[in-house]
Structures are given as C-alpha cells and as structure tokens.
Write a protein that holds these residues in place. Structure first.
Motif, PDB file in Angstrom:
ATOM      1  N   THR A 757       0.860  -1.186   0.000  1.00 46.83           N
ATOM      2  CA  THR A 757       0.000   0.000   0.000  1.00 46.83           C
ATOM      3  C   THR A 757       0.892   1.230   0.000  1.00 46.83           C
ATOM      4  OG1 THR A 757      -0.119  -0.057   2.413  1.00 46.83           O
ATOM      5  CG2 THR A 757      -1.911  -1.107   1.190  1.00 46.83           C
ATOM      6  N   LEU A 758       0.379   2.323  -0.543  1.00 52.20           N
ATOM      7  CA  LEU A 758       1.141   3.560  -0.646  1.00 52.20           C
ATOM      8  C   LEU A 758       0.357   4.712  -0.051  1.00 52.20           C
ATOM      9  CD1 LEU A 758       1.575   1.792  -3.471  1.00 52.20           C
ATOM     10  CD2 LEU A 758       2.918   3.772  -4.129  1.00 52.20           C
ATOM     11  N   ASP A 759       1.064   5.644   0.558  1.00 54.22           N
ATOM     12  CA  ASP A 759       0.465   6.896   1.034  1.00 54.22           C
ATOM     13  C   ASP A 759       0.717   7.959  -0.026  1.00 54.22           C
ATOM     14  OD1 ASP A 759      -0.327   5.738   3.443  1.00 54.22           O
ATOM     15  OD2 ASP A 759       1.618   6.141   4.368  1.00 54.22           O
ATOM     16  N   THR A 760      -0.282   8.221  -0.879  1.00 57.88           N
ATOM     17  CA  THR A 760      -0.115   9.180  -1.968  1.00 57.88           C
ATOM     18  C   THR A 760      -1.106  10.323  -1.816  1.00 57.88           C
ATOM     19  OG1 THR A 760      -1.686   8.016  -3.397  1.00 57.88           O
ATOM     20  CG2 THR A 760       0.598   7.306  -3.512  1.00 57.88           C
ATOM     21  N   ASP A 761      -1.122  11.212  -2.804  1.00 56.55           N
ATOM     22  CA  ASP A 761      -2.084  12.310  -2.780  1.00 56.55           C
ATOM     23  C   ASP A 761      -3.038  12.206  -3.968  1.00 56.55           C
ATOM     24  OD1 ASP A 761      -0.115  13.189  -4.679  1.00 56.55           O
ATOM     25  OD2 ASP A 761       0.952  14.138  -3.014  1.00 56.55           O
ATOM     26  N   ASP A 762      -2.714  12.866  -5.081  1.00 55.26           N
ATOM     27  CA  ASP A 762      -3.619  12.817  -6.240  1.00 55.26           C
ATOM     28  C   ASP A 762      -3.033  11.976  -7.358  1.00 55.26           C
ATOM     29  OD1 ASP A 762      -1.563  14.480  -7.039  1.00 55.26           O
ATOM     30  OD2 ASP A 762      -2.882  15.804  -8.202  1.00 55.26           O
ATOM     31  N   ILE A 763      -2.269  10.973  -6.998  1.00 56.23           N
ATOM     32  CA  ILE A 763      -1.591  10.156  -7.990  1.00 56.23           C
ATOM     33  C   ILE A 763      -1.570   8.712  -7.510  1.00 56.23           C
ATOM     34  CG2 ILE A 763       0.673  10.649  -6.953  1.00 56.23           C
ATOM     35  CD1 ILE A 763       1.879  10.475  -9.730  1.00 56.23           C
ATOM     36  N   ASP A 764      -1.633   7.784  -8.434  1.00 56.14           N
ATOM     37  CA  ASP A 764      -1.601   6.360  -8.100  1.00 56.14           C
ATOM     38  C   ASP A 764      -0.582   5.649  -8.975  1.00 56.14           C
ATOM     39  OD1 ASP A 764      -3.932   6.242  -6.216  1.00 56.14           O
ATOM     40  OD2 ASP A 764      -4.952   7.024  -7.993  1.00 56.14           O
ATOM     41  N   PRO A 765      -0.023   4.562  -8.497  1.00 52.37           N
ATOM     42  CA  PRO A 765       0.943   3.814  -9.310  1.00 52.37           C
ATOM     43  C   PRO A 765       0.257   3.163 -10.509  1.00 52.37           C
ATOM     44  CG  PRO A 765       0.415   2.601  -7.315  1.00 52.37           C
ATOM     45  CD  PRO A 765      -0.237   3.944  -7.176  1.00 52.37           C
ATOM     46  N   GLU A 766       1.009   3.013 -11.584  1.00 51.12           N
ATOM     47  CA  GLU A 766       0.514   2.363 -12.796  1.00 51.12           C
ATOM     48  C   GLU A 766       1.208   1.026 -13.025  1.00 51.12           C
ATOM     49  OE1 GLU A 766      -1.647   3.322 -15.237  1.00 51.12           O
ATOM     50  OE2 GLU A 766      -2.284   5.129 -14.188  1.00 51.12           O
ATOM     51  N   GLY A 767       2.419   0.908 -12.499  1.00 51.08           N
ATOM     52  CA  GLY A 767       3.270  -0.239 -12.796  1.00 51.08           C
ATOM     53  C   GLY A 767       4.562   0.236 -13.421  1.00 51.08           C
ATOM     54  N   ASN A 768       5.651  -0.489 -13.153  1.00 49.57           N
ATOM     55  CA  ASN A 768       6.989  -0.185 -13.686  1.00 49.57           C
ATOM     56  C   ASN A 768       7.633   1.039 -13.036  1.00 49.57           C
ATOM     57  OD1 ASN A 768       7.161  -2.363 -15.617  1.00 49.57           O
ATOM     58  ND2 ASN A 768       5.628  -1.256 -16.812  1.00 49.57           N
ATOM     59  N   GLU A 769       7.136   1.432 -11.861  1.00 49.90           N
ATOM     60  CA  GLU A 769       7.800   2.495 -11.106  1.00 49.90           C
ATOM     61  C   GLU A 769       8.927   1.905 -10.248  1.00 49.90           C
ATOM     62  OE1 GLU A 769       3.468   3.872 -11.649  1.00 49.90           O
ATOM     63  OE2 GLU A 769       4.347   2.108 -10.686  1.00 49.90           O
ATOM     64  N   THR A 770       9.879   2.741  -9.932  1.00 53.02           N
ATOM     65  CA  THR A 770      11.026   2.319  -9.136  1.00 53.02           C
ATOM     66  C   THR A 770      10.666   2.251  -7.657  1.00 53.02           C
ATOM     67  OG1 THR A 770      12.545   3.322 -10.728  1.00 53.02           O
ATOM     68  CG2 THR A 770      13.419   2.868  -8.533  1.00 53.02           C
ATOM     69  N   VAL A 771      11.127   1.200  -6.989  1.00 55.18           N
ATOM     70  CA  VAL A 771      10.968   1.050  -5.539  1.00 55.18           C
ATOM     71  C   VAL A 771      12.331   1.281  -4.885  1.00 55.18           C
ATOM     72  CG1 VAL A 771      10.251  -0.464  -3.662  1.00 55.18           C
ATOM     73  CG2 VAL A 771       9.119  -0.623  -5.892  1.00 55.18           C
ATOM     74  N   TRP A 772      12.333   2.111  -3.842  1.00 58.61           N
ATOM     75  CA  TRP A 772      13.568   2.497  -3.141  1.00 58.61           C
ATOM     76  C   TRP A 772      13.541   2.007  -1.694  1.00 58.61           C
ATOM     77  CZ3 TRP A 772      17.339   5.735  -5.523  1.00 58.61           C
ATOM     78  CH2 TRP A 772      16.970   6.281  -6.760  1.00 58.61           C
ATOM     79  N   HIS A 773      14.745   1.792  -1.155  1.00 57.96           N
ATOM     80  CA  HIS A 773      14.887   1.496   0.278  1.00 57.96           C
ATOM     81  C   HIS A 773      16.259   1.975   0.722  1.00 57.96           C
ATOM     82  CE1 HIS A 773      15.781  -1.199   3.819  1.00 57.96           C
ATOM     83  NE2 HIS A 773      14.600  -0.698   4.142  1.00 57.96           N
ATOM     84  N   SER A 783       2.031  -3.480 -11.305  1.00 55.23           N
ATOM     85  CA  SER A 783       0.764  -2.818 -11.622  1.00 55.23           C
ATOM     86  C   SER A 783       0.291  -2.120 -10.362  1.00 55.23           C
ATOM     87  CB  SER A 783      -0.283  -3.805 -12.142  1.00 55.23           C
ATOM     88  OG  SER A 783      -0.545  -4.812 -11.202  1.00 55.23           O
ATOM     89  N   GLY A 784      -0.609  -1.174 -10.538  1.00 55.95           N
ATOM     90  CA  GLY A 784      -1.099  -0.426  -9.389  1.00 55.95           C
ATOM     91  C   GLY A 784      -2.438   0.205  -9.693  1.00 55.95           C
ATOM     92  N   ALA A 785      -3.117   0.597  -8.648  1.00 54.45           N
ATOM     93  CA  ALA A 785      -4.431   1.237  -8.799  1.00 54.45           C
ATOM     94  C   ALA A 785      -4.831   1.830  -7.455  1.00 54.45           C
ATOM     95  CB  ALA A 785      -5.481   0.228  -9.267  1.00 54.45           C
ATOM     96  N   TYR A 786      -5.937   2.533  -7.458  1.00 53.91           N
ATOM     97  CA  TYR A 786      -6.510   3.027  -6.210  1.00 53.91           C
ATOM     98  C   TYR A 786      -7.506   2.000  -5.719  1.00 53.91           C
ATOM     99  CZ  TYR A 786      -8.723   6.146  -2.826  1.00 53.91           C
ATOM    100  OH  TYR A 786      -9.205   6.708  -1.671  1.00 53.91           O
ATOM    101  N   SER A 787      -7.408   1.646  -4.439  1.00 54.27           N
ATOM    102  CA  SER A 787      -8.371   0.745  -3.818  1.00 54.27           C
ATOM    103  C   SER A 787      -9.507   1.586  -3.242  1.00 54.27           C
ATOM    104  CB  SER A 787      -7.706  -0.072  -2.708  1.00 54.27           C
ATOM    105  OG  SER A 787      -8.687  -0.684  -1.891  1.00 54.27           O
ATOM    106  N   TYR A 788     -10.671   1.493  -3.852  1.00 50.43           N
ATOM    107  CA  TYR A 788     -11.814   2.260  -3.388  1.00 50.43           C
ATOM    108  C   TYR A 788     -12.388   1.661  -2.109  1.00 50.43           C
ATOM    109  CZ  TYR A 788     -11.535   4.606  -7.889  1.00 50.43           C
ATOM    110  OH  TYR A 788     -11.093   5.329  -8.980  1.00 50.43           O
ATOM    111  N   SER A 789     -12.120   0.380  -1.865  1.00 55.03           N
ATOM    112  CA  SER A 789     -12.601  -0.254  -0.631  1.00 55.03           C
ATOM    113  C   SER A 789     -11.847   0.256   0.589  1.00 55.03           C
ATOM    114  CB  SER A 789     -12.445  -1.777  -0.724  1.00 55.03           C
ATOM    115  OG  SER A 789     -13.247  -2.300  -1.749  1.00 55.03           O
ATOM    116  N   SER A 790     -10.527   0.410   0.461  1.00 50.54           N
ATOM    117  CA  SER A 790      -9.717   0.839   1.606  1.00 50.54           C
ATOM    118  C   SER A 790      -9.268   2.286   1.491  1.00 50.54           C
ATOM    119  CB  SER A 790      -8.482  -0.057   1.738  1.00 50.54           C
ATOM    120  OG  SER A 790      -7.644   0.079   0.593  1.00 50.54           O
TER     121      SER A 790
END
Length: 846
Positions: A757-773, A783-790
């Motif tokens: 899960t991500l804490d975003t604002d007006d943007i959602d992941p689509e897929g193929n974005e870089t993950v950092w640590h 892949s990514g999307a907004y979960s309307y349930s949660s």
C-alpha cells in the motif's frame, strides 16, 4: 560521415549489374549454398545485425539474401540517431544492447562505424512535459541506463540554453552505412554467407516445416526464414499470404553547411530533441542536421506502394523534398537555436521509412505458418538494429525470447488490420511522434475496426472506450454530471470518481461488463489432453470444470496465463487476454505441429461474445432468466454449464476477475445484445448497471489477482510471482519448463512479488515504477491502482527476499517524489468464494 555516405550512394542510384550475368558464382563471387539453417531476407542494418548475431552465437549455415546492395532501402539515408531512451520498458534493453555493440564493433571487426556519443537532451517546455519526464525517470531508475532530469539552471554543458529536460549521456549518432558494413564484416568473419544481388522470387513451405527460398541463382532449403526487408516487407509477406501492416512514409531532414559557431566548439553538441517543436537536431561535421516530424495533416505516406508495390529498381533513390511542408518546424528550431537562422542549407534528404500502425516494429515468429519470422516495421531501425539482432538471435537459438517484448510481437495484428486502418494509424503515429506520452494512452484514428462486439452499438455513447487488439471495450461509463471524454493526465483525472462508483456497484449490487476481446480457442481431438498436459503446468480440468493454467518457457518463465474449461471429453475451451490472442495461439500451434499431436485447434475469438456479470445480486438476475439452478450448490465456483438465458443458448462459467460472485457468459455474437438487454431488464430491481475495465483492474488488485503482462511474463518465473498453487510439479506429464522450475525451486528465489500500500495524494501507481529502500533502488512495481474499498493506493512490486516481510517499509517513486509504502498481507479484500467458505465454516462451528 552520414553526408559523405548520402553523396556516395546517390551516385549509384541507377547502377544495376545483376541482369548482366546468369550464373551465381559469377554474379555473387562465391559458391551458392543450397541449404541453410536460417535464411535472412533483406540487407539493411537490421537483417545484417541478425546475421552477425546468429553467426557469432555459433549457428552454422546462416545465409543473408539482399536483392541489390546492402543498406538499400531505408538504412542508407537514415539520420543515424542512437539513444538509450525509450518510453517502453524492455525496449530500453534493445537500445542498451545496440549502443553497447556499436561501442565495440569497430575494435571487433576492424571496420570504422563513425559512432559519436555526445549525449542528448530531451527538452521539456510545458508542465505536462515536465511531468512526462519525471514519469519516465521512475521507469528508468531500475534499469541500467544512466538518465538525468535537468531542471532550470542545470545543463550538461553541451547546449547554450537552460531548459528542463532529460539528459542521457552516451546518446549520439552513427553512420548507418558504415555500421551495416561493419556488421556484415563481422557476420562473414563468424561464418555467415551474404549473397547480393540475390532477390527472392518465391517462398514455398515444405511438409516438414522448412522453406524453399527461390532466387534467380537457385533455391535454398532453409529451416527457417526471416523477413527483414524494410519497406518491401508487404511484398515478401504476400508471397506466403500475409498482408503485413507496414507502410512507407516520407521523412525529411535538412543538412546545413558549416556554421562558424558550431565549428568553433571544442566539444560536439549533444543531440537535442525539442518535443514541442517536434524535431531532432544534431551536429553534422561543422554544420547541423535537423529532422522534423510534421503534423498528421501535412505528413506524406507512399500509399501507392501499398496498392501497387515498390517500383522495380527502387533502393537507393530519394523522394523529392518539400521544405514548405516542414517550414513550421524549421521556424521553431530557429527560435530555439538562433544560429540556424543564418545557416545555409546544402541538402534536404527525403526518403522512405517504414511505419506500423502503432509505430513499433514486428519482431518474432509469425502465427499461421511454421518457421516464418519477421523483423520489419522499423521506424527507427538504426537504434533498434543491434539489440533486435541480439534478441532474435537468442530466441532462434534458444527456443524462447530472452525477455518479454510482446509489444513488438508481429501477432498483435490480425485480419482486422486492413489498409484503411493501417493508413489512418500510420498518419496518426507520425504526427504524434512527439506528443506527451500519458499513462492509459488512447489514440482514435482508424477506429472502430471490424472488431466490435454484439453490444458495441448499445454501449458506444455511454462509455469511454479503450482499444484492445482491434476491439472497442468500455473503460468506464458516463452518468449525468460526469466530466466525460478522454482527458489523459499523470494525476487522477475525470474517470477517478466514476470508476469508484462502478467498484461499489460490483461490491454492493450487480454489474455487467463486455469481455468479448478475450482470445478464445477450441482444442479437441485424440491428443488434445496430451498436448495441453505438455503445454500447461496445471492439471487439466475435468469435464464441466474450469481452472487457471500457465504455459511456461523451457527455462521456466511465464509465457501465458490461460483459463481452461473441458467442455466435453477431449474438447477444451481456452481463454486468454486480448493482447495475447495470436501470441498464445502460435505457441500452441507450434508445439502441436512439432510434437505431431493429433488435434484440431480453432480460433473462435470473433465468433463468440462474452459478457461478465458480477456482484452479490448477480445470481438473482440470472435466476430470473433461466430454469437452471444457479445456487451455490447447484452451480459451483469454477464450474461450466450450457444453459439458456431468456431462451438463448449460453455457455456459463462461474468465475469473475473482479473476485466477486459472478459468471462469464459465452454467447454467439448475433445473440449477445439480446442476452445483455434481457439481463439489464431482469436486473432493474437489483440495481444492475454497467462497469468497465478500469473498475475490474482495481477490484482484481484488491483481491490479489495477478495479471499476465504485469505480474507475470517472460521476465518472471511462476514461483517468484506467487503462482505456486497453479504449478503442479508432481503431475506425471513432463510439461514444458518443469525441469527448469524444479531447479529454480531447489536453488531458491532471490526476489518475490510483494503486495504494498502507498500513502499518496492525487496520484496512483501504474506499474513499472522504481521502488527504493535506504536510498537505493531495490525493485519495481508491476501494476497499481486506487483501492476504493480501503481508500488508498495499492500495487504489486518485485522486491528482494529480505524486504518481502509484512510490515516492511519502502518507497515508491511517482513523478519525481518518493512516497511511503509498506508490504501488507494479501489480499486486501477476500474473494467471494473465500468469504462464502469462511461463513459456512463459521456457521458449522456455531
């Protein structure tokens, strides 16, 4: 240099010595081979690169046939640009492999290639362009290619202006003629034979899957043939019954005389790409070379060649130039680079380059015939040549693609890709060369095609339509008060609210979706079960049952995901995604032919319409229309029955990719509208309505469903993708990839698909974005999307094993900002069958 090459070959335009001779040894200067492992047709940079890579890889008996001279066609007059950049994911690998080859080719072959690497700058001059470049940065960070976002006040030190953009060191340009000659020298050095002039006059398949390739010099029996003929691709394809959707377009570039300011530079200028101006510019000796892409209404296609064929003898000719057609872009370039205003133009080169409807090449084995491969449709052949040669060579020699490149699969097109569609899309693609590349992009020229479902006319004005393998399919539906139409953005846009409404519809009431674009095959016959047991890693379902199964490559990667239903003893219905219809069919047909299986395989994709109905009230709606028992006990999950709805025959499968209670209904296209209207009428009291693919994507992600082409493809194995349940390593059949998977399992995994899960604002992941640590790149989303349930953003991501534990915190980069993310237990929302099972279990305990 390029200009030297253009002037040199222009003197040879009308020179033809082939008719003067009759025997092959005299004409060709070498002994004629009558057999070959691989025959490559076409001596441009792509075909010669493939010959080089096959021979270097150890293949014996590689033959290349060129009808006139090497580089004739589009190669010789190309501007020769090379760049690591590509908006696609794995095409970045193609570009990377090309550039790395070009850097070492001169040392390897002793042939100069004229390779310049001053870097390049892609200019962003609008807010949308800045977003686009930030979007592309996050899609690049997890690749090996260096790429830098440069903001105001930053510059790579190679251009005398300050603008935001992308700077890519190592980009540049190469002399296409010298490159091709160096590749040819390398191919010969490793044992390949190159024959020219050797036009192919006929292609005849043999019963054992080989080819007789006829030329004026004799016939070669080849194990496989590769069409790499550039703008002659359609003519070669027609020899075996294919109308390849390629069309030549006129592309112009301008070469200037010496520019004093350029000559005075101590370092070569970086290549500039002004996207709003729609042109590229680079240094050519002490002058400049400038190439625009005109708008749709001004660009010119050589459509007469589609109708009448390429004129005999055309090869190193040019079209008449037309400076007026590109003057708008010339003026924009002069504003950006003032020295152009006083530069003298010494030449305008106008030559044919080949376009496909979507601007991507057609690379790989072709469905419908055995051992026929294509490497055609290259609008940017020079930068693709090295990498595509390697890609195809690896595939041919190893029996599977080295990585996923389905966006370039020749089988993404079909009979629906007719000439009017091809011309409309080529015009659109050329004119859209430098438009902003948004996520969820749609282009509308040439639509609709002949592929429209039985409910298209009922839905077309109610929804925002998407294009899927020629089909029109609703993405989301309009309601009064909605901001309607296609309005792309890198942020949440006008569909965000309506898609949430559709998700609630399916979760709380009942929704209907058009799923007709699914690929659909019937496999039957004496050996059908045996064939499918060999192809798929799961066991075959019993009659009346359905399961999810996967075809794997020999090295254990996921080639396809297919829903399989056994309709009657030995008769199977196979369902695959719209984008992989002929991609999957080719794989199945090849195994059937090579293995000598007694089966009948038919593609029924266009004959059968599909409606999905999903939601807690879906059972009530269907029960009103049929005498069949639709109860949980009467019609179980993953079962299939032939029923009648409103008196119309329907094959119903209890399954739904939303994860909710639902069925897929397979109907003759001619009856589809009647079934749809009957369901909508019967469901009025149940709150029935339409939903589209955007809602389905959000719902499937909430349920933890993997998607082929995202979570799994030819870059992933099923164990790291979390598909263990569907992989039956203990089944008796020796399915393709079984031994490789056993070895992978024994060695252990290095990464796994994680649910975040991500804490975003007006943007959602689509897929193929870089993950950092901890400041380091550790993985990528799929892949990514907004979960309307949660009410939060949700994504799948590949992470190293040590970062896969629930609760692990990482960051996901979106538009230049790193958003907090956390690995969670999947799924976020339980599927309906799981919820029902748990409820029954709880009642039993009570």
């Amino acid at each position: 240099t390029l200009w030297h090459t253009v002037r040199f070959v222009a003197d040879l335009n009308n020179f033809s010595f082939f008719p003067l001779f009759s025997d092959a040894s005299t004409v060709l200067g070498k002994r004629w081979k009558d057999t070959a492992e691989t025959v490559i047709i076409g001596g441009g940079c792509v075909g010669v690169s493939l010959a080089y890579h096959l021979a270097k890889g150890g293949m014996k008996d590689v033959v290349l046939l060129e009808k006139s001279e090497l580089t004739a066609g589009s190669t010789w007059h190309a501007a020769g640009l090379t760049t690591y950049y590509h908006p696609g994911i794995n095409l970045k690998k193609v570009h990377f492999d090309s550039i790395k080859l070009y850097e070492s080719l001169e040392a390897e072959t002793g042939q100069a290639v004229g390779f310049h690497q001053p870097g390049s700058v892609r200019i962003a001059s609008t807010p949308a362009r800045v977003d686009e470049m930030k979007y592309q940065m996050t899609r690049t960070h997890w690749h090996v290619t260096p790429q830098y976002f440069i903001g105001p006040g930053e510059s790579p030190g190679t251009f005398p202006f300050v603008l935001a953009g992308l700077y890519t060191p190592g980009d540049g340009h190469i002399d296409p003629y010298s490159l091709t000659m160096a590749l040819a020298a390398g191919a010969r050095m490793y044992g390949a034979q190159i024959y020219n002039p050797a036009p192919v006059t006929a292609l005849n398949p043999t019963a054992d899957g080989k080819w007789d390739v006829q030329t004026p010099h004799g016939t070669i029996r080849a194990n496989r043939i590769v069409n790499a003929t550039g703008f002659w691709a359609r003519e070669v394809g027609k020899m075996i019954g294919f109308d390849h959707p390629t069309i030549p377009v006129h592309h112009q570039y301008v070469v200037t005389a010496t520019v004093p300011e350029v000559k005075a530079l101590k370092k070569e200028l970086a290549v500039i790409r002004d996207l709003e101006g729609s042109y590229y510019l680079r240094q050519e000796r002490d002058g400049l070379l400038f190439g625009p892409y005109e708008k749709m209404e001004k660009m010119v296609m050589q459509d007469s060649w589609v109708r009448d064929g390429v004129p005999p003898g055309f090869g190193k000719e040019l079209f008449e130039s037309d400076l007026d057609r590109i003057m708008e872009h010339v003026e924009m370039a002069m504003e950006m680079i003032p020295v152009l205003k006083k530069a003298d133009i010494i030449n305008i080169v106008s030559g044919p380059i080949t376009y496909t409807p979507d601007l991507l090449p057609m690379v790989g084995p072709h469905q419908g015939v055995r051992n026929y491969w294509t490497a055609i449709g290259f609008g940017y052949g020079v930068i693709h040549a090295g990498g595509i040669g390697k890609f195809l060579s690896d595939w041919i020699r190893n029996g599977e693609p080295p990585y996923d490149l389905i966006e370039c699969d020749p089988n993404r097109y079909g009979k629906w890709t007719d000439v009017p569609f091809m011309c409309a899309k080529a015009r659109e693609s050329y004119g859209f060369n430098n438009v902003v590349g948004y996520p969820k992009e749609e282009r509308f020229a040439g639509r609709p095609t002949s592929r429209t479902s039985g409910v298209y006319e009922l839905l077309k004005d109610k929804a925002s339509m998407g294009f899927h393998a020629g089909w029109e399919q609703p993405h989301w539906f309009y309601k009064p008060g909605d901001d309607i139409g296609y309005k792309p953005s890198f942020h949440r846009t006008n569909w965000f609210g309506p898609v949430g409404r559709e998700c609630r519809l399916v979760m709380e009431k009942v929704g209907v979706i058009d799923l007709t674009p699914f690929g659909k095959f019937i496999v039957k016959g004496k050996d059908s079960h045996k064939l499918l047991d060999r192809l798929f890693a799961n066991t075959m379902p019993k009659v009346g049952h359905t399961n999810i199964s996967h075809m794997l490559t020999p090295t254990g990667r996921v080639y396809a995901e297919v829903t399989i239903t056994q309709l009657s003893p030995g008769e199977f219905l196979l369902i695959t995604g719209s984008g992989s219809e002929l991609h999957d069919l080719r794989w199945i047909e090849t195994e059937a032919a090579d293995g000598g299986y007694d089966v009948d395989i038919s593609n029924v994709t266009e004959d059968i319409g599909v409606l999905g109905i999903a939601g807690p009230n879906s059972r009530k709606v269907l029960q009103k229309l049929t005498d069949e028992d639709m109860s949980d006990a009467g019609f179980k999950f993953l079962h299939c029955k032939s029923i009648k709805l409103a008196g119309i025959p329907v094959r119903a499968i209890r399954i739904s990719y939303t994860g909710e209670l639902g069925w897929e209904l397979y109907i003759d296209q001619k009856n589809m509208a009647a079934v749809y209207q009957a369901m909508m009428e019967a469901g009025k009291d149940e709150g029935i309505d339409n939903f589209g693919t955007y809602a389905m994507s959000s719902l499937r992600l909430e349920k933890g469903f993997r998607g082929w082409g995202a979570e799994m493809n030819c870059d992933t194995n099923p164990l790291e993708a979390g598909l263990d349940y569907f992989i039956k390593l203990n089944k008796p059949a020796d399915f393709i990839g079984k031994a490789a998977l056993q070895e992978i399992k024994a060695k252990g995994l290095k990464r796994k698909l994680s649910y975040i899960t991500l804490d975003t604002d007006d943007i959602d992941p689509e897929g193929n974005e870089t993950v950092w640590h901890n400041g380091k790149v550790v993985g990528n989303t799929t892949s990514g999307a907004y979960s309307y349930s949660s009410q939060q953003s949700l994504a799948f991501a590949y992470l190293p094993l040590e970062l896969c534990s629930v609760g692990q915190k990482v960051e996901v980069e979106l538009l230049g900002r790193k958003y907090p993310a956390m690995v969670i237990q999947e799924p976020l929302v339980l599927t309906e069958p799981t919820r029902t099972r748990l409820q029954k279990k709880a009642k039993g305990k009570a």
